[in-house]
Design an enzyme around this catalytic site. Structure first.
Site, PDB file in Angstrom:
ATOM      1  N   CYS A   1       5.538  -0.186 -11.999  1.00 42.21           N
ATOM      2  CA  CYS A   1       5.801   1.040 -12.765  1.00 42.21           C
ATOM      3  C   CYS A   1       7.149   0.834 -13.468  1.00 42.21           C
ATOM      4  O   CYS A   1       8.067   1.633 -13.346  1.00 42.21           O
ATOM      5  CB  CYS A   1       5.782   2.288 -11.897  1.00 42.21           C
ATOM      6  SG  CYS A   1       6.848   2.231 -10.457  1.00 42.21           S
TER       7      CYS A   1
ATOM      8  N   ALA B   1       0.804  -1.222   0.000  1.00 46.91           N
ATOM      9  CA  ALA B   1       0.000   0.000   0.000  1.00 46.91           C
ATOM     10  C   ALA B   1       0.839   1.275   0.000  1.00 46.91           C
ATOM     11  O   ALA B   1       0.430   2.292  -0.559  1.00 46.91           O
ATOM     12  CB  ALA B   1      -0.946  -0.001   1.197  1.00 46.91           C
TER      13      ALA B   1
END
Length: 278
Positions: free
Chosen positions: A207, A85
């Site tokens: 990413c 998270a």
């Protein structure tokens, strides 16, 4: 600069005119996104001082990150676990998709990364999120056994997908960094597998634009866990409704998932793979 409208606090059509003085426009793909075009020498637009930000109606989030969260297809009433998270960017996006209904658990192996999440959840009006901060060797998810509808993995990665905004980051990447990240990714995937119930799914996100962290990592996981299968990328993109077909053509598709790139989708580089459990 990309912003995501928090549907727990507002709607894009209402927020957009209130940010017109900053030149905000709708993002090309994300149904929740706003974009403020900034020149190379432009000053910071001061988003954090805007009333919509203070009231939790908008968050700063790259369109690619918004789409990655949308592709997880989190639904109201589900049990969702965000395993990495961090500061809560994708946690907040998923919480809005759940509309305050269901159970959302957010955790991270590095408790320092979780520091901002509590204030952000409060400002965004999220009341169904249980943040679990690790303590020593204790397993914070020991009560979860094959019951999650969705496990979201915003995996630790080299960050090569953010180099368009942080071009100097390529010079800060240390020798051996990729190998460390590959190990971290395999470990978090292994941690996720037993949490998912039959018919549930893992949304694996990086990413990164490197195949070692993306398709190769997914194929290795499937080889270890044949009870999981790769969701076809066009099915993943279907959450974009009328833009799904155009997006699927713009992104790089593979059997393992979708890869967004600055050149093809105008976003940071993001890879998304949805893995379904039989």
């Amino acid at each position: 600069l990309d912003l995501r409208v928090n549907t727990l606090r507002g709607k894009r059509e209402k927020v957009l005119p209130r940010l017109s003085h900053l030149g905000a426009k709708e993002t090309p793909w994300s149904p929740l996104g706003l974009r403020i075009e900034l020149g190379a020498d432009a000053r910071n637009p001061g988003i954090h001082a805007e009333e919509d930000f203070i009231k939790g109606a908008i968050e700063v989030q790259d369109e690619g990150s918004q789409l990655a969260a949308l592709f997880s297809a989190a639904k109201p009433g589900e049990q969702v676990i965000d395993l990495c998270a961090g500061g809560g960017g994708k946690t907040l996006a998923v919480a809005a998709m759940m509309q305050g209904k269901g159970r959302l658990i957010a955790t991270d192996s590095d408790k320092r990364q979780l520091a901002p999440i509590h204030e952000r959840l409060s400002r965004a009006g999220v009341h169904n999120c249980d943040v679990r901060t690790p303590r020593g060797e204790e397993e914070v998810l020991s009560d979860i056994k094959a019951s999650a509808d969705l496990v979201l993995i915003d995996a630790p990665c080299t960050g090569t997908g953010t180099w368009r905004r942080n071009p100097d980051a390529k010079w800060r990447m240390r020798p051996g960094a990729l190998e460390v990240r590959l190990k971290d990714q395999a470990e978090v995937l292994e941690r996720a597998a037993p949490l998912v119930k039959g018919g549930g799914r893992i949304a694996y996100i990086t990413c990164s634009v490197l195949s070692e962290e993306n398709g190769e990592q997914v194929r290795a996981f499937i080889a270890r866990h044949p009870e999981f299968s790769m969701q076809p990328p066009e099915q993943t993109a279907a959450v974009l409704w009328d833009k799904a077909e155009a997006f699927a053509e713009a992104a790089l598709q593979s059997a393992e998932g979708l890869l967004m790139t600055p050149r093809r989708t105008g976003t940071d580089g993001f890879f998304v793979s949805v893995l379904k459990k039989a």
